[in-house]
Design a protein around this motif. Structure first.
Motif, PDB file in Angstrom:
ATOM      1  N   LEU A 147      41.419  51.082  12.103  1.00 39.38           N
ATOM      2  CA  LEU A 147      41.882  49.835  11.514  1.00 39.38           C
ATOM      3  C   LEU A 147      43.089  49.284  12.274  1.00 39.38           C
ATOM      4  O   LEU A 147      43.131  48.098  12.622  1.00 39.38           O
ATOM      5  N   ASP A 148      44.060  50.138  12.540  1.00 28.64           N
ATOM      6  CA  ASP A 148      45.243  49.695  13.301  1.00 28.64           C
ATOM      7  C   ASP A 148      44.854  49.219  14.700  1.00 28.64           C
ATOM      8  O   ASP A 148      45.391  48.226  15.210  1.00 28.64           O
ATOM      9  N   MET A 149      43.915  49.938  15.315  1.00 28.73           N
ATOM     10  CA  MET A 149      43.457  49.568  16.656  1.00 28.73           C
ATOM     11  C   MET A 149      42.795  48.191  16.648  1.00 28.73           C
ATOM     12  O   MET A 149      43.038  47.356  17.522  1.00 28.73           O
ATOM     13  N   GLY A 150      41.962  47.945  15.625  1.00 22.18           N
ATOM     14  CA  GLY A 150      41.293  46.650  15.527  1.00 22.18           C
ATOM     15  C   GLY A 150      42.269  45.514  15.299  1.00 22.18           C
ATOM     16  O   GLY A 150      42.144  44.442  15.897  1.00 22.18           O
ATOM     17  N   ILE A 151      43.254  45.756  14.444  1.00 24.70           N
ATOM     18  CA  ILE A 151      44.270  44.732  14.173  1.00 24.70           C
ATOM     19  C   ILE A 151      45.066  44.418  15.433  1.00 24.70           C
ATOM     20  O   ILE A 151      45.298  43.249  15.771  1.00 24.70           O
ATOM     21  N   LYS A 152      45.484  45.465  16.130  1.00 30.18           N
ATOM     22  CA  LYS A 152      46.274  45.275  17.353  1.00 30.18           C
ATOM     23  C   LYS A 152      45.485  44.490  18.394  1.00 30.18           C
ATOM     24  O   LYS A 152      46.031  43.607  19.074  1.00 30.18           O
ATOM     25  N   GLU A 186      42.089  40.190  21.822  1.00 27.46           N
ATOM     26  CA  GLU A 186      41.057  41.021  22.441  1.00 27.46           C
ATOM     27  C   GLU A 186      39.946  41.324  21.448  1.00 27.46           C
ATOM     28  O   GLU A 186      40.156  41.331  20.231  1.00 27.46           O
ATOM     29  N   TYR A 187      38.770  41.599  21.979  1.00 27.92           N
ATOM     30  CA  TYR A 187      37.629  42.004  21.169  1.00 27.92           C
ATOM     31  C   TYR A 187      37.884  43.423  20.650  1.00 27.92           C
ATOM     32  O   TYR A 187      38.132  44.344  21.440  1.00 27.92           O
ATOM     33  N   PHE A 238      26.568  26.844  -2.996  1.00 29.30           N
ATOM     34  CA  PHE A 238      27.010  28.245  -2.957  1.00 29.30           C
ATOM     35  C   PHE A 238      26.516  28.926  -1.687  1.00 29.30           C
ATOM     36  O   PHE A 238      27.294  29.566  -0.964  1.00 29.30           O
ATOM     37  N   SER A 239      25.237  28.791  -1.407  1.00 32.99           N
ATOM     38  CA  SER A 239      24.639  29.469  -0.247  1.00 32.99           C
ATOM     39  C   SER A 239      25.225  28.947   1.061  1.00 32.99           C
ATOM     40  O   SER A 239      25.463  29.727   1.995  1.00 32.99           O
ATOM     41  N   SER A 240      25.454  27.637   1.125  1.00 37.36           N
ATOM     42  CA  SER A 240      25.991  27.043   2.349  1.00 37.36           C
ATOM     43  C   SER A 240      27.399  27.547   2.640  1.00 37.36           C
ATOM     44  O   SER A 240      27.719  27.918   3.777  1.00 37.36           O
ATOM     45  N   ILE A 241      28.232  27.566   1.601  1.00 39.49           N
ATOM     46  CA  ILE A 241      29.608  28.046   1.782  1.00 39.49           C
ATOM     47  C   ILE A 241      29.599  29.524   2.163  1.00 39.49           C
ATOM     48  O   ILE A 241      30.354  29.962   3.049  1.00 39.49           O
ATOM     49  N   PHE A 242      28.739  30.297   1.527  1.00 43.08           N
ATOM     50  CA  PHE A 242      28.628  31.725   1.816  1.00 43.08           C
ATOM     51  C   PHE A 242      28.258  31.953   3.276  1.00 43.08           C
ATOM     52  O   PHE A 242      28.907  32.721   3.987  1.00 43.08           O
ATOM     53  N   VAL A 243      27.233  31.272   3.740  1.00 42.56           N
ATOM     54  CA  VAL A 243      26.746  31.454   5.115  1.00 42.56           C
ATOM     55  C   VAL A 243      27.760  30.935   6.125  1.00 42.56           C
ATOM     56  O   VAL A 243      28.032  31.587   7.148  1.00 42.56           O
ATOM     57  N   ILE A 244      28.351  29.765   5.853  1.00 43.56           N
ATOM     58  CA  ILE A 244      29.320  29.177   6.785  1.00 43.56           C
ATOM     59  C   ILE A 244      30.555  30.075   6.927  1.00 43.56           C
ATOM     60  O   ILE A 244      31.084  30.260   8.028  1.00 43.56           O
ATOM     61  N   THR A 245      31.003  30.644   5.806  1.00 42.42           N
ATOM     62  CA  THR A 245      32.169  31.538   5.846  1.00 42.42           C
ATOM     63  C   THR A 245      31.888  32.759   6.710  1.00 42.42           C
ATOM     64  O   THR A 245      32.700  33.146   7.563  1.00 42.42           O
ATOM     65  N   ILE A 246      30.730  33.385   6.490  1.00 39.41           N
ATOM     66  CA  ILE A 246      30.365  34.555   7.292  1.00 39.41           C
ATOM     67  C   ILE A 246      30.230  34.175   8.765  1.00 39.41           C
ATOM     68  O   ILE A 246      30.740  34.872   9.657  1.00 39.41           O
ATOM     69  N   ALA A 247      29.552  33.062   9.015  1.00 42.09           N
ATOM     70  CA  ALA A 247      29.340  32.639  10.397  1.00 42.09           C
ATOM     71  C   ALA A 247      30.671  32.357  11.100  1.00 42.09           C
ATOM     72  O   ALA A 247      30.859  32.729  12.271  1.00 42.09           O
ATOM     73  N   THR A 248      31.601  31.720  10.403  1.00 41.06           N
ATOM     74  CA  THR A 248      32.898  31.391  11.001  1.00 41.06           C
ATOM     75  C   THR A 248      33.664  32.655  11.393  1.00 41.06           C
ATOM     76  O   THR A 248      34.213  32.751  12.502  1.00 41.06           O
ATOM     77  N   ALA A 249      33.699  33.633  10.477  1.00 37.54           N
ATOM     78  CA  ALA A 249      34.415  34.880  10.772  1.00 37.54           C
ATOM     79  C   ALA A 249      33.761  35.635  11.931  1.00 37.54           C
ATOM     80  O   ALA A 249      34.444  36.132  12.828  1.00 37.54           O
ATOM     81  N   VAL A 250      32.435  35.695  11.917  1.00 39.31           N
ATOM     82  CA  VAL A 250      31.716  36.420  12.974  1.00 39.31           C
ATOM     83  C   VAL A 250      31.906  35.727  14.322  1.00 39.31           C
ATOM     84  O   VAL A 250      32.155  36.384  15.346  1.00 39.31           O
ATOM     85  N   ILE A 251      31.808  34.408  14.338  1.00 42.54           N
ATOM     86  CA  ILE A 251      31.970  33.653  15.587  1.00 42.54           C
ATOM     87  C   ILE A 251      33.374  33.842  16.150  1.00 42.54           C
ATOM     88  O   ILE A 251      33.560  33.991  17.374  1.00 42.54           O
ATOM     89  N   PHE A 252      34.369  33.853  15.262  1.00 47.83           N
ATOM     90  CA  PHE A 252      35.748  34.058  15.735  1.00 47.83           C
ATOM     91  C   PHE A 252      35.877  35.395  16.456  1.00 47.83           C
ATOM     92  O   PHE A 252      36.451  35.479  17.546  1.00 47.83           O
ATOM     93  N   PHE A 253      35.325  36.455  15.856  1.00 46.08           N
ATOM     94  CA  PHE A 253      35.441  37.783  16.475  1.00 46.08           C
ATOM     95  C   PHE A 253      34.602  37.873  17.741  1.00 46.08           C
ATOM     96  O   PHE A 253      35.023  38.485  18.729  1.00 46.08           O
ATOM     97  N   ILE A 254      33.421  37.264  17.713  1.00 44.13           N
ATOM     98  CA  ILE A 254      32.575  37.270  18.907  1.00 44.13           C
ATOM     99  C   ILE A 254      33.250  36.552  20.063  1.00 44.13           C
ATOM    100  O   ILE A 254      33.138  36.943  21.229  1.00 44.13           O
TER     101      ILE A 254
END
Length: 384
Positions: free
Chosen positions: A101-106, A112-113, A259-275
């Motif tokens: 967890l600390d490594m990922g945060i850092k 960095e990925y 509901f479904s749109s917000i759910f999917v968009i939220t997940i997609a945004t977080a995943v895209i940021f990390f990718i």
């Protein structure tokens, strides 16, 4: 008459069995007096917990005394968790969840990925994106995400304070947590696993009271928060399905889409940021948390998911939602454990650590709340 009493009590019997089974795994494996001696320790532990349960149930103590005891116990145990964090050197541990967890945060803070780095034990991080972000405030404030544990103990105390209307129930839930070897193991090895599911249990409680029973929480807030919670650990999906699927089915078509749109968009945004932090697509394919998290056979995942969906339509109150969440979380890990035993043998799987028994701890927050709710009768409306 006896049959009716059994039917009324069997959910509590199930919760009690799961509580003892989970803690037995830790006592027998990590006790210091040999396997036979550790089994004897578990017998003593079982007698102690049963005595505690029946004592709290039967002995009448003034509510004001229980109130002082509850808050004093919260304060003392919180201080204990802080001392434990400081006194156990990270380098002495063979569990690397805090390292990951600390490594990922850092890595994220450095732009960095986080999934192609290795920690001190040579392992990559299996933490999903939002779990890394959850630990971020503690890392920034204190230099380590380990203090997420301390916060989640206070969160659990607050949950049981709000969940129950009497201090007898609150004290019982707190003692069951503090007296759990599985939880004490989590604290000792600085793991975030059980903390993750304390947060999930708190989310279930809030959604039941402010979205299912009332409309205090807006639909878009629940959809957004649910998506964030899913991106902490995959098994969190189970309690989310149980609390939300029936409600989703009953929504209007418009609300379903929102509901479904917000759910999917939220997940997609977080995943895209990390990718976007990865140097190239090949790194993403070769290094990602799903490779480490999704070890459960597909048929087992489908079976457990189907059980959660079925349970969503059968659960009538918060107590049954909490209990069913704990049962399914425990059951899914137990089935995976049994498959590992079939493949590797009991000794290698259990004592040889071919299987991480700490995953059983995912069920404990839900089971403890259910046990404290059902073992001592309460007039608390939140559980109805």
């Amino acid at each position: 008459m006896m049959q009716n009493q059994f039917l009324k009590r069997y959910p509590i019997i199930i919760a009690l069995i799961i509580y003892f089974l989970v803690n037995a795994l830790f006592i027998i494996k990590y006790g210091t007096v040999g396997v036979a001696g550790n089994v004897a320790l578990f017998v003593i532990y079982t007698i102690f917990i049963l005595t505690l349960l029946f004592s709290v149930k039967s002995i009448e103590v003034p509510e004001i005394s229980l109130k002082y005891f509850f808050w004093a116990a919260v304060a003392v145990f919180f201080i204990f968790t802080l001392i434990l964090n400081e006194s156990v050197p990270l380098e002495s541990l063979k569990v690397d969840r805090l390292d990951a967890l600390d490594m990922g945060i850092k890595a994220v803070l450095n732009g960095e990925y986080p999934y192609d780095h290795v920690n001190r034990l040579g392992n990559e991080s299996s933490n999903l994106p939002v779990l890394i972000l959850t630990g971020l405030p503690f890392y920034l404030l204190f230099g380590s995400a380990v203090y997420l544990q301390n916060f989640c103990f206070l969160l659990f105390s607050f949950i049981v304070y709000r969940y129950f209307s009497t201090y007898k129930n609150r004290v019982l839930a707190l003692l069951l947590l503090m007296g759990s070897p599985g939880y004490l193991y989590e604290l000792y090895v600085k793991s975030d696993l059980m903390s993750n599911f304390i947060i999930a249990a708190g989310f279930v409680f809030v959604v039941w009271n402010r979205f299912i029973k009332t409309t205090d929480l807006k639909l878009y807030i629940v959809a957004f928060s649910s998506a964030l919670l899913v991106l902490t650990r995959i098994p969190v999906i189970m309690p989310l399905i149980i609390i939300l699927i029936k409600k989703w089915v009953e929504m209007s078509l418009k609300n379903k889409i929102v509901f479904s749109s917000i759910f999917v968009i939220t997940i997609a945004t977080a995943v895209i940021f990390f990718i976007s932090l990865a140097p190239n697509f090949q790194v993403i394919l070769e290094h990602n948390p799903l490779q480490l998290q999704n070890k459960q056979p597909l048929f087992l995942s489908i079976l457990v998911t189907a059980g959660a969906v079925f349970g969503s339509f059968k659960a009538k109150n918060l107590f049954s939602i909490m209990l069913l969440s704990g049962v399914l979380l425990f059951g899914s890990v137990l089935l995976s454990f049994m498959l590992a035993v079939f493949k590797n043998g009991l000794y290698n799987t259990y004592l040889g650590s071919y299987f991480d028994i700490s995953h059983f701890n995912m069920a404990l927050p839900f089971i403890i709340i259910s046990l404290a709710s059902g073992f001592v009768d309460t007039k608390d409306d939140t559980s109805k």
